[in-house]
Design an enzyme around this catalytic site. Sequence first.
Site, short mmCIF file in Angstrom:
data_model
loop_
_atom_site.label_atom_id
_atom_site.label_comp_id
_atom_site.label_asym_id
_atom_site.label_seq_id
_atom_site.Cartn_x
_atom_site.Cartn_y
_atom_site.Cartn_z
CE1 TYR A 146 -3.00 -3.03 0.19
CE2 TYR A 146 -3.63 -2.42 2.41
CZ TYR A 146 -3.76 -3.25 1.32
OH TYR A 146 -4.65 -4.28 1.35
CE LYS A 195 1.30 -17.73 -2.22
NZ LYS A 195 0.53 -18.97 -2.02
CG ASP A 227 -1.81 -20.16 0.25
OD1 ASP A 227 -1.00 -19.96 1.18
OD2 ASP A 227 -1.49 -20.76 -0.79
CG ASP A 251 -6.79 -4.43 4.27
OD1 ASP A 251 -7.76 -4.35 5.05
OD2 ASP A 251 -6.72 -3.80 3.21
CG ASP A 255 -11.90 -6.57 6.91
OD1 ASP A 255 -11.69 -6.01 8.01
OD2 ASP A 255 -12.23 -5.94 5.89
#
Length: 367
Positions: A146, A195, A227, A251, A255
Amino acid sequence: MKLNIGVIKGDGIGPEIVNEAMKVLDKVAAVYGHECNYTQLLMGGASIDVYGVPLTDETIELARKSDAVLMGSIGGDAKTSPWYKLEPSKRPEAGLLKIRKSLNLFANLRPAVLYEELKGACPLKEEITDGGFDMMIMRELTGGLYFGQRSTEEVDGLMTATDTLTYNEDEIRRIARRGFDIAMKRRKKVTSVDKANVLDSSRLWIKWTDEGAKDYPEVTLEHMLVDNCAMQLVKDPRQFDVILTENMFGDILSDEASMVTGSIGMLASASLNETKFGLYEPSGGSAPDIAGKGIANPIATILSAAMMFRFSFDLDEEADAIERAVSEVLKAGYRTIDIMSEGKIQIGTCEMGDRICEYISHRVSEN
Ligand code: NAD
C-alpha cells in the site's frame, strides 16, 4: 498513576460510544486509584466544521503529548454530508491517515474474540467454535504494497500497472518485536503469516522474525502461508493466539477473523508506535444511520479502552477487569440492538455503559 488521555470523540455515533468508554475509564480509575486527565481533540468532520480541515497540526501535537488517544469513529454519510463535497485531502478520513502517519503508528492490533454468549452470531459450525476463541491480529500498517512505488504506463503498446511490495529488515524487526511483546501478555504463541514460497519480501520477513524470536525464548513462533491461514481461520480458529503479518495480508485476514466473531459493534482495535503510545478505536465506522438514537453498541470502544490499559499503561489487571465486566454483562443477558437475540434484554448505549461499570465495583485482587 496519572493517565493523560487524548480523546477524539469524532462524528456520528462517535461521541455516544466514547462517552460510555470514558465512563468505564473513570470507573476503573476510581476503583484502582488512578487519575484520568482528558484532553478533548477534534478530528474528522467535527474538525472540518471548526477549522475547515480534518486534523490540524496543533491537534497532532496535543495527541503526541498524551500517553494514549481514545477515538470514536469519524466520517459521515458520503451521499448527504457536506464534508464529502470537499476535495479528498480535506475530507474526514484524511485526518485518520494523517494522524497514523504523523505519529508513526506502524502496528495495528485487532482482537477477534468469540464470546460464548454471542456464538449464535458466528457463521461457523458449533463444533468448530465450541468454547469460543480469542486471537489477536497484528498487522504492519505503514509499509508493504500500500505504500510502495506504483505506476500505470504504456509498455510495448499495452497499459500496464505496477505496485511494489517492499519491506526492509528494520520494518520487519520492529513489528516482530511488537508481536512478541503482545504474545508475552497472552498465550505466548505467534503465527507469522507470509507467502514465502513466492515472495522475496516474505523470505526476508521469515529471516527477521526468526531472528527476533531469539530474544523471546518463552514464545513459540510458527510460520504459515497466507492461503493456508485464510483456510485455518474458518477451519480451526482456536489454534491462533497472535497472528503477525504484513500490511495487505493483515488487511484481508483481520476482516476475515472479525467476520467470524459476529457484530461490528464488538470489535476493538489499537494502532501502536515504537513507544508506549497508542491510538485506540472501535473497528467500525461512525454509523450515521443510527447516530443520535442512543442505540449504538459501545462495547468495541470500551474494549479498546481495555487495550489502552494493557498496552499503553501496562495495567493488565485493570484491562482484565473491563474485559471481565463486558463478559458478565453479556452473560446476564443484556444486549444492544445489533447483538440482540431472542430471550435477551435489549438496552441502549448509555445503559450498556452503566451495566459494565456496575461489574467493575471492586479490585479483583481484594477478593
Ligand atoms: P459503519 O461501520 O459506520 O456502519 C456499517 C453498519 O454497522 C451500519 O449499519 C451501522 O449502523 C452498523 N454499526 C457500526 N458500528 C456500530 C455500533 N457500534 N453499534 C451498532 N451498529 C453499528 O460503516 P459505513 O456505513 O460504511 O461508514 C460510515 C462512515 O464511517 C463513513 O463516513 C466511513 O468513511 C466512516 N468510517 C470510519 C472509520 C474510522 O473512523 N476508523 C472506519 C470505517 C468507516
